[in-house]
Design a protein around this motif. Structure first.
Motif, short mmCIF file in Angstrom:
data_model
loop_
_atom_site.label_atom_id
_atom_site.label_comp_id
_atom_site.label_asym_id
_atom_site.label_seq_id
_atom_site.Cartn_x
_atom_site.Cartn_y
_atom_site.Cartn_z
N GLY A 1 0.83 -1.20 0.00
CA GLY A 1 0.00 0.00 0.00
C GLY A 1 0.86 1.25 0.00
N VAL B 1 -0.17 7.25 2.66
CA VAL B 1 0.80 7.90 3.56
C VAL B 1 1.34 6.93 4.62
N ALA B 2 0.52 5.98 5.06
CA ALA B 2 1.00 5.02 6.07
C ALA B 2 2.10 4.13 5.48
N GLU C 1 2.28 -0.77 -4.63
CA GLU C 1 1.04 -0.01 -4.72
C GLU C 1 0.20 -0.56 -5.88
N ALA C 2 -1.08 -0.84 -5.57
CA ALA C 2 -1.96 -1.42 -6.59
C ALA C 2 -2.24 -0.45 -7.72
N ASN D 1 -5.63 7.84 -0.26
CA ASN D 1 -6.76 8.77 -0.13
C ASN D 1 -6.35 10.21 0.15
N ALA E 1 -7.78 14.40 -0.67
CA ALA E 1 -7.96 15.48 0.32
C ALA E 1 -7.56 16.83 -0.24
N LYS F 1 -7.38 23.34 0.11
CA LYS F 1 -6.63 22.23 0.70
C LYS F 1 -5.49 21.70 -0.17
N VAL G 1 -0.87 -6.69 -4.58
CA VAL G 1 -0.28 -7.84 -3.90
C VAL G 1 -1.36 -8.82 -3.46
N THR H 1 -3.14 -1.26 3.58
CA THR H 1 -4.05 -1.31 2.43
C THR H 1 -5.22 -0.31 2.53
N GLY H 2 -5.26 0.48 3.60
CA GLY H 2 -6.16 1.63 3.64
C GLY H 2 -7.63 1.34 3.85
N TYR I 1 -15.87 5.93 5.39
CA TYR I 1 -14.95 4.93 4.82
C TYR I 1 -14.84 3.76 5.79
N ASP J 1 -5.30 3.25 8.00
CA ASP J 1 -6.73 3.06 7.79
C ASP J 1 -7.10 1.59 7.61
N ARG K 1 -9.42 6.55 9.64
CA ARG K 1 -9.33 7.74 10.50
C ARG K 1 -8.69 8.86 9.72
N ARG K 2 -7.71 9.53 10.35
CA ARG K 2 -7.03 10.65 9.69
C ARG K 2 -5.59 10.27 9.37
N ALA K 3 -5.00 11.07 8.49
CA ALA K 3 -3.65 10.77 8.02
C ALA K 3 -2.63 10.71 9.16
C1 LIG Z 1 -11.62 12.87 0.47
C2 LIG Z 1 -10.78 12.63 1.68
C3 LIG Z 1 -10.28 13.71 2.38
C4 LIG Z 1 -9.47 13.51 3.50
N1 LIG Z 1 -8.96 14.59 4.13
C5 LIG Z 1 -8.13 14.42 5.18
C6 LIG Z 1 -7.52 15.53 5.81
O1 LIG Z 1 -7.73 16.68 5.44
N2 LIG Z 1 -6.69 15.30 6.85
C7 LIG Z 1 -6.44 14.03 7.29
O2 LIG Z 1 -5.65 13.88 8.23
N3 LIG Z 1 -7.00 12.96 6.72
C8 LIG Z 1 -7.84 13.12 5.67
N4 LIG Z 1 -8.41 12.03 5.07
C9 LIG Z 1 -8.11 10.68 5.61
C10 LIG Z 1 -6.76 10.21 5.07
O3 LIG Z 1 -6.74 10.33 3.67
C11 LIG Z 1 -6.52 8.77 5.50
O4 LIG Z 1 -6.55 8.67 6.89
C12 LIG Z 1 -5.15 8.29 5.00
O5 LIG Z 1 -5.11 8.39 3.60
C13 LIG Z 1 -4.87 6.85 5.44
O6 LIG Z 1 -3.67 6.43 4.84
P1 LIG Z 1 -3.37 4.89 4.57
O7 LIG Z 1 -2.03 4.87 3.94
O8 LIG Z 1 -3.60 4.12 5.81
O9 LIG Z 1 -4.48 4.40 3.53
P2 LIG Z 1 -4.86 4.87 2.04
O10 LIG Z 1 -4.62 6.31 1.83
O11 LIG Z 1 -6.24 4.36 1.80
O12 LIG Z 1 -3.84 4.07 1.12
C14 LIG Z 1 -3.90 2.67 0.95
C15 LIG Z 1 -3.23 2.31 -0.36
O13 LIG Z 1 -3.08 0.90 -0.42
C16 LIG Z 1 -3.28 0.47 -1.77
N5 LIG Z 1 -3.63 -0.95 -1.77
C17 LIG Z 1 -4.74 -1.54 -1.26
N6 LIG Z 1 -4.66 -2.88 -1.41
C18 LIG Z 1 -3.49 -3.14 -2.03
C19 LIG Z 1 -2.84 -4.35 -2.45
N7 LIG Z 1 -3.39 -5.56 -2.27
N8 LIG Z 1 -1.63 -4.25 -3.05
C20 LIG Z 1 -1.04 -3.05 -3.24
N9 LIG Z 1 -1.61 -1.88 -2.85
C21 LIG Z 1 -2.82 -1.93 -2.25
C22 LIG Z 1 -4.40 1.39 -2.26
O14 LIG Z 1 -4.40 1.45 -3.68
C23 LIG Z 1 -4.01 2.73 -1.60
O15 LIG Z 1 -3.18 3.53 -2.44
C24 LIG Z 1 -9.21 12.19 3.95
C25 LIG Z 1 -9.75 11.10 3.27
C26 LIG Z 1 -10.51 11.31 2.14
C27 LIG Z 1 -11.07 10.12 1.41
#
Ligand SMILES: Cc1cc2nc3c(=O)[nH]c(=O)nc-3n(C[C@H](O)[C@H](O)[C@H](O)COP(=O)(O)OP(=O)(O)OC[C@H]3O[C@@H](n4cnc5c(N)ncnc54)[C@H](O)[C@@H]3O)c2cc1C
Length: 283
Positions: free
Chosen positions: A28, A31-32, A51-52, A59, A63, A69, A96, A113-114, A240, A262, A267-269
């Protein structure tokens, strides 16, 4: 080989981790995943991030689209830069699977994987005409002139402002008594100014119980049923839900597997990156 790399955030102290260099797979590229990848790499491990999709940032890329923003993407840019500078191997367009993990047999796996759009079991919600808010923000789908945004949390309100800025006629419908209840105070002030400027309508205290192509049916606290219809598009923004389909299978193959961000709970970033840092700095 012992790793004696500086530990990020430790005042550049050089410490022996006492661990061998290991091969890490980070699944994934949100940001995580990005944060976990560069922290693990700085700890001396061999790290490959998968990354898929075709873009990094997950996500948080979405934002950046609502009014005011855009700068939030700097976070993603700086994380990508750190991964590249540190030498994390990045593989895009690579979804993956557990079989792939079995073949590769890495020492450890970090699952990041978010989350995905929350689709509650409500009649009509699966109709193809219903537009997911994330598809709209990303430009994958377009809305008509008159739009009903279902869900008035942070993302729903920002989506409404995004549409308002583009001269759509927008109404937000929300279960709670107020829209934007989960938005931090200073941001909410400006968001509500956008609502005023763009004439965004609000229906609150409304539990949506049925979707139509042109609107919804909803129930109010007194048990009465009402309809909000006549819209050109209905946009779904009810939240979500964590997306973590690999944990069980991957843990059976690679016991040293962690889940962050996530993928645990949407939750949040900053929650996601804190977990990424905590996990990757301990491994
Ligand atoms: C419209 C919107 C606005 C937001 N605004 C804010 C904000 O202002 N401030 C804030 O703090 N948070 C905000 N958030 C929340 C924030 O985006 C999430 O908390 C953050 O993106 C979580 O990061 P993550 O890496 O855990 O997951 P994600 O961002 O969901 O990333 C997961 C990644 O894993 C990939 N993936 C999934 N399965 C596979 C696989 N099997 N193989 C390879 N890759 C895979 C996906 O394609 C994706 O790119 C917002 C969310 C949204 C939707």
């Amino acid at each position: 080989m012992l790793s004696d790399k500086p530990v990020p955030g430790s005042g550049c102290r050089t410490v022996k981790t006492g661990r061998n260099t290991e091969e890490y797979h980070v699944i994934g590229g949100g940001v995580a995943g990005l944060c976990a990848a560069f922290v693990a790499k700085e700890r001396g491990h061999e790290v490959t991030l998968y990354e898929a999709g075709e873009k990094l940032g997950g996500n948080m890329r979405l934002a950046a689209y609502p009014p005011g923003k855009g700068d939030i993407t700097n976070m993603i840019r700086s994380y990508i830069h750190r991964c590249q500078k540190d030498g994390v191997e990045i593989k895009l367009n690579h979804e993956v699977t557990a079989d792939f993990i079995k073949e590769e047999n890495p020492d450890s796996v970090i699952l990041a994987t978010g989350s995905r759009t929350l689709v509650l079991p409500i009649e009509g919600i699966d109709h193809p005409s219903i537009i997911y808010g994330s598809d709209l923000l990303e430009g994958k789908r377009a809305a008509g002139k008159k739009v009903l945004v279902v869900g008035g949390g942070m993302v729903g309100c920002e989506t409404a402002a995004f549409l308002g800025e583009q001269n759509h006629e927008v109404t937000v419908i929300e279960f709670r008594d107020t829209v934007g209840a989960d938005v931090i105070h200073e941001h909410r002030v400006y968001l509500m100014k956008d609502f005023e400027e763009y004439g965004i309508g609000q229906i609150t205290g409304a539990k949506v119980c049925r979707f139509f192509e042109d609107g919804v049916e909803y129930e109010t606290a007194d048990g009465e049923h009402h309809e909000a219809r006549g819209y050109d598009s209905v946009v779904l923004s009810m939240g979500y839900r964590n997306y973590n389909p690999l944990e069980e299978q991957v843990k059976a193959i690679v016991p040293d597997t962690y889940v962050i961000g996530d993928a645990i709970r949407a939750r949040r970033a900053l929650d996601a990156t804190k977990e990424a840092y905590d996990v990757a700095s301990q491994i």
